[in-house]
Design an enzyme around this catalytic site. Structure first.
Site, PDB file in Angstrom:
ATOM      1  N   CYS A  43      -4.336  12.136  -2.313  1.00 45.45           N
ATOM      2  CA  CYS A  43      -3.319  12.091  -1.253  1.00 45.45           C
ATOM      3  C   CYS A  43      -2.142  11.197  -1.635  1.00 45.45           C
ATOM      4  CB  CYS A  43      -3.912  11.686   0.100  1.00 45.45           C
ATOM      5  SG  CYS A  43      -4.578  10.025   0.162  1.00 45.45           S
ATOM      6  N   TYR A  44      -2.391  10.203  -2.519  1.00 47.00           N
ATOM      7  CA  TYR A  44      -1.284   9.348  -2.965  1.00 47.00           C
ATOM      8  C   TYR A  44      -0.323  10.095  -3.880  1.00 47.00           C
ATOM      9  CZ  TYR A  44      -4.181   5.714  -0.974  1.00 47.00           C
ATOM     10  OH  TYR A  44      -4.933   4.977  -0.109  1.00 47.00           O
ATOM     11  N   HIS A  83      -6.512  16.341   2.236  1.00 46.74           N
ATOM     12  CA  HIS A  83      -6.229  16.238   0.798  1.00 46.74           C
ATOM     13  C   HIS A  83      -5.640  17.526   0.243  1.00 46.74           C
ATOM     14  CE1 HIS A  83      -8.679  12.584   1.221  1.00 46.74           C
ATOM     15  NE2 HIS A  83      -7.808  12.141   0.335  1.00 46.74           N
ATOM     16  N   ASP A 124     -10.235  14.489  -2.721  1.00 43.17           N
ATOM     17  CA  ASP A 124      -9.650  13.173  -3.022  1.00 43.17           C
ATOM     18  C   ASP A 124      -9.807  12.874  -4.510  1.00 43.17           C
ATOM     19  OD1 ASP A 124     -10.084  10.442  -3.662  1.00 43.17           O
ATOM     20  OD2 ASP A 124     -10.897   9.907  -1.718  1.00 43.17           O
ATOM     21  N   ASP A 174      -6.597   8.640  -5.884  1.00 44.78           N
ATOM     22  CA  ASP A 174      -6.885   9.507  -4.734  1.00 44.78           C
ATOM     23  C   ASP A 174      -5.733  10.518  -4.651  1.00 44.78           C
ATOM     24  OD1 ASP A 174      -6.928  10.587  -2.143  1.00 44.78           O
ATOM     25  OD2 ASP A 174      -7.592   8.727  -1.189  1.00 44.78           O
ATOM     26  N   LYS A 199      -7.356  -0.450  -7.040  1.00 43.17           N
ATOM     27  CA  LYS A 199      -8.151   0.489  -6.243  1.00 43.17           C
ATOM     28  C   LYS A 199      -8.214   1.834  -6.958  1.00 43.17           C
ATOM     29  CE  LYS A 199      -9.620   0.014  -2.683  1.00 43.17           C
ATOM     30  NZ  LYS A 199     -10.268  -0.416  -1.465  1.00 43.17           N
ATOM     31  N   ARG A 236      -3.139   1.218  -4.006  1.00 36.79           N
ATOM     32  CA  ARG A 236      -2.794  -0.203  -4.159  1.00 36.79           C
ATOM     33  C   ARG A 236      -3.456  -0.752  -5.414  1.00 36.79           C
ATOM     34  NH1 ARG A 236      -6.734  -2.890   0.297  1.00 36.79           N
ATOM     35  NH2 ARG A 236      -7.858  -0.994   0.849  1.00 36.79           N
ATOM     36  N   ASP A 244     -11.148  18.813   1.621  1.00 40.04           N
ATOM     37  CA  ASP A 244     -10.797  18.716   3.048  1.00 40.04           C
ATOM     38  C   ASP A 244      -9.339  19.087   3.225  1.00 40.04           C
ATOM     39  OD1 ASP A 244      -9.065  16.158   3.397  1.00 40.04           O
ATOM     40  OD2 ASP A 244     -10.692  15.507   2.100  1.00 40.04           O
ATOM     41  N   HIS A 301       0.848  -1.193   0.000  1.00 41.40           N
ATOM     42  CA  HIS A 301       0.000   0.000   0.000  1.00 41.40           C
ATOM     43  C   HIS A 301       0.887   1.248   0.000  1.00 41.40           C
ATOM     44  CE1 HIS A 301      -2.784   3.048   1.456  1.00 41.40           C
ATOM     45  NE2 HIS A 301      -3.775   2.220   1.176  1.00 41.40           N
TER      46      HIS A 301
HETATM   47  C1  FPP Z   1      -6.884   4.482   3.016  1.00 38.19           C
HETATM   48  O1  FPP Z   1      -7.036   3.153   2.938  1.00 38.19           O
HETATM   49  C2  FPP Z   1      -5.664   4.833   3.751  1.00 38.19           C
HETATM   50  C3  FPP Z   1      -5.210   6.036   3.578  1.00 38.19           C
HETATM   51  C4  FPP Z   1      -5.874   6.990   2.668  1.00 38.19           C
HETATM   52  C5  FPP Z   1      -4.014   6.496   4.349  1.00 38.19           C
HETATM   53  C6  FPP Z   1      -2.768   5.851   3.904  1.00 38.19           C
HETATM   54  C7  FPP Z   1      -1.632   6.583   4.435  1.00 38.19           C
HETATM   55  C8  FPP Z   1      -0.774   6.086   5.317  1.00 38.19           C
HETATM   56  C9  FPP Z   1      -0.874   4.717   5.897  1.00 38.19           C
HETATM   57  C10 FPP Z   1       0.400   6.918   5.661  1.00 38.19           C
HETATM   58  C11 FPP Z   1       0.378   7.348   7.076  1.00 38.19           C
HETATM   59  C12 FPP Z   1       1.531   8.206   7.290  1.00 38.19           C
HETATM   60  C13 FPP Z   1       1.905   8.758   8.447  1.00 38.19           C
HETATM   61  C14 FPP Z   1       3.074   9.639   8.439  1.00 38.19           C
HETATM   62  C15 FPP Z   1       1.204   8.521   9.714  1.00 38.19           C
HETATM   63  P1  FPP Z   1      -8.336   2.713   2.138  1.00 38.19           P
HETATM   64  O2  FPP Z   1      -8.411   1.244   2.138  1.00 38.19           O
HETATM   65  O3  FPP Z   1      -9.508   3.452   2.657  1.00 38.19           O
HETATM   66  O4  FPP Z   1      -8.016   3.345   0.725  1.00 38.19           O
HETATM   67  P2  FPP Z   1      -7.532   2.716  -0.639  1.00 38.19           P
HETATM   68  O5  FPP Z   1      -8.729   2.122  -1.245  1.00 38.19           O
HETATM   69  O6  FPP Z   1      -7.022   3.908  -1.392  1.00 38.19           O
HETATM   70  O7  FPP Z   1      -6.444   1.728  -0.334  1.00 38.19           O
HETATM   71 ZN    ZN Z   2      -6.928  10.196   0.204  1.00 38.38          ZN
END
Ligand code: FPP
Ligand code: ZN
Length: 394
Positions: free
Chosen positions: A281-282, A341, A331, A279, A276, A273, A338, A220
């Site tokens: 933030c990636y 993002h 996003d 977004d 998926k 990942r 927000d 991820h």
């Molecule tokens: C979403 O998973 C998860 C996130 C949007 C955050 C991922 C970011 C981190 C783990 C980094 C954290 C960093 C620090 C410094 C604490 P989801 O399953 O909802 O989203 P998906 O479908 O995009 O995988």
């Molecule tokens: Zn995001």
């Protein structure tokens, strides 16, 4: 542009659609719809609107932010870093307010919690320390109780090299990254703190090349960033102390191959990942990881990486599809803006600006970030110099 994107969409036809496939098509459709609309300045970064949104957020947050009551240092960091990337800052009065607020989040036993009286947590500690770096004054740096912070970090360490995010919390690579990142800034890295960390990181690589949050988890972007950024911090530490590179068994090329393939051709942005949705933030988690990998291959393989991503495509995703009227980023199309993002879209835009092919001239480029920590280069330099000196003198 529209014709090119449409051909990418049509190649995707499927006879037996899954739920994931259907939501993916929905995103693609909304992007093609935006492409058909006449441009109303969406290609430019609407700096003034973003600044306005961020300043307004410092004054008053919508009630929906009550859910982030345990993330108050994060809110400070997201706003401060976004403003910093836009080359703006809070008023002096607001800065004093933020500083006082962050001090109150510090636990008497070291580390920062999500709010006043809340238990210290590694993620909010990372956010608070980065926010103080951005504030950038001796008064801000002096808020951090260095000795207590170090002792607290040690109490969270597990024998396998991972860290618990809080006293009774879960252990994963976020915890490890946040612990090493704050120790790196504050000059608190020791052999005791870093013991077994690289072994733990090496156990996170999944069969596809990405890193998961814990051993045997799916690769991820968020966790891959944390794992590799932590390895880069360890590498710097090892070089300073033992004059060789950090031992690890990650397949770097496989990680590069995995992350470069997370940039989606039609959307232009990154997914977190395999299979998926895109977004914004990636743009930072994956784009920042690519920046670190580029640096690593230049250092160790003495070559420029062949895994370059398209800064232009990433910029298109962020500016055309994620920029919101009235400021802020979302996003993806259809979602509300927000602060999280907004911060990571701007961080990703800074990374994108370092990865342009050079054929189009840009009116502006966002300031460069230190991709290990996600603060502006000069903010890290100043804070780390001050804090490391202070630690040495104690
Ligand atoms: C979403 O998973 C998860 C996130 C949007 C955050 C991922 C970011 C981190 C783990 C980094 C954290 C960093 C620090 C410094 C604490 P989801 O399953 O909802 O989203 P998906 O479908 O995009 O995988
Ligand atoms: Zn995001």
């Amino acid at each position: 542009m529209f014709r090119d994107l449409k051909s990418l969409y049509l190649q995707n036809e499927q006879t037996y659609p899954t739920e994931t496939y259907l939501v993916q098509r929905q995103v693609e459709r909304s992007i093609l719809k935006i492409e058909q609309e006449p441009l109303r300045g969406e290609d430019r970064l609407n700096k003034e609107e973003h600044k306005e949104y961020l300043h307004q957020s410092l004054k008053q947050l919508p009630t929906s932010y009550q859910a982030l009551d345990a993330s108050q240092p994060w809110l400070c960091y997201w706003i401060l870093h976004a403003l910093d990337l836009l080359e703006d800052e809070p008023t002096e009065e607001e800065k004093i307010g933020i500083l006082e607020h962050l001090s109150r989040c510090q636990s008497p036993n070291g580390g920062f919690g999500g709010g006043y009286g809340q238990v210290a947590h590694l993620a909010t500690t990372y956010a608070a320390v980065c926010a103080l770096c951005i504030l950038g004054t001796p008064e801000a740096f002096d808020v951090i109780h260095l000795d207590k912070l170090y002792m607290w970090l040690l109490t969270l360490k597990n024998s396998d090299g991972s860290f618990r995010v809080t006293e009774l919390g879960e252990s994963d690579v976020r915890g490890l990254y946040c612990a090493l990142a704050v120790a790196h800034i504050c000059g608190l890295l020791t052999s005791e703190l870093v013991e077994n960390c690289s072994t733990y990181i090496s156990r996170l690589q999944s069969f596809d090349g990405g890193l998961g949050g814990e051993p045997f988890n799916e690769g991820h972007g968020g966790y891959s960033y944390c794992g590799f950024a932590a390895l880069c911090i360890l590498d710097e530490y090892w070089q300073q102390t033992e004059s060789k590179c950090v031992p690890h068994s990650l397949d770097i090329k496989k990680l590069q191959f995995w992350v470069i393939n997370r940039q989606l051709p039609l959307e232009g942005g990154f997914q977190g990942r395999v299979n998926k949705l895109v977004d914004s933030c990636y743009s930072f988690w994956q784009g920042g990881l690519l920046t670190l990998l580029e640096f690593w291959t230049r250092k160790y393989q003495k070559r420029n990486t062949s895994f370059r991503f398209s800064g232009e495509d990433l910029e298109r995703y962020l500016l055309r599809y994620c920029q919101c009227r009235g400021g802020g980023f979302r996003d993806k199309p259809g979602k509300p803006r927000d602060l999280y993002h907004t911060c990571y879209a701007l961080s990703g835009l800074s990374v994108a600006h370092q990865n342009l092919s050079g054929t189009v001239t840009h009116q502006y480029l966002l300031p460069k970030i230190n991709a290990l920590l996600n603060v502006r280069m000069e903010r890290f330099e100043l804070a780390a110099t001050y804090l490391r000196n202070k630690k040495r003198m104690e």
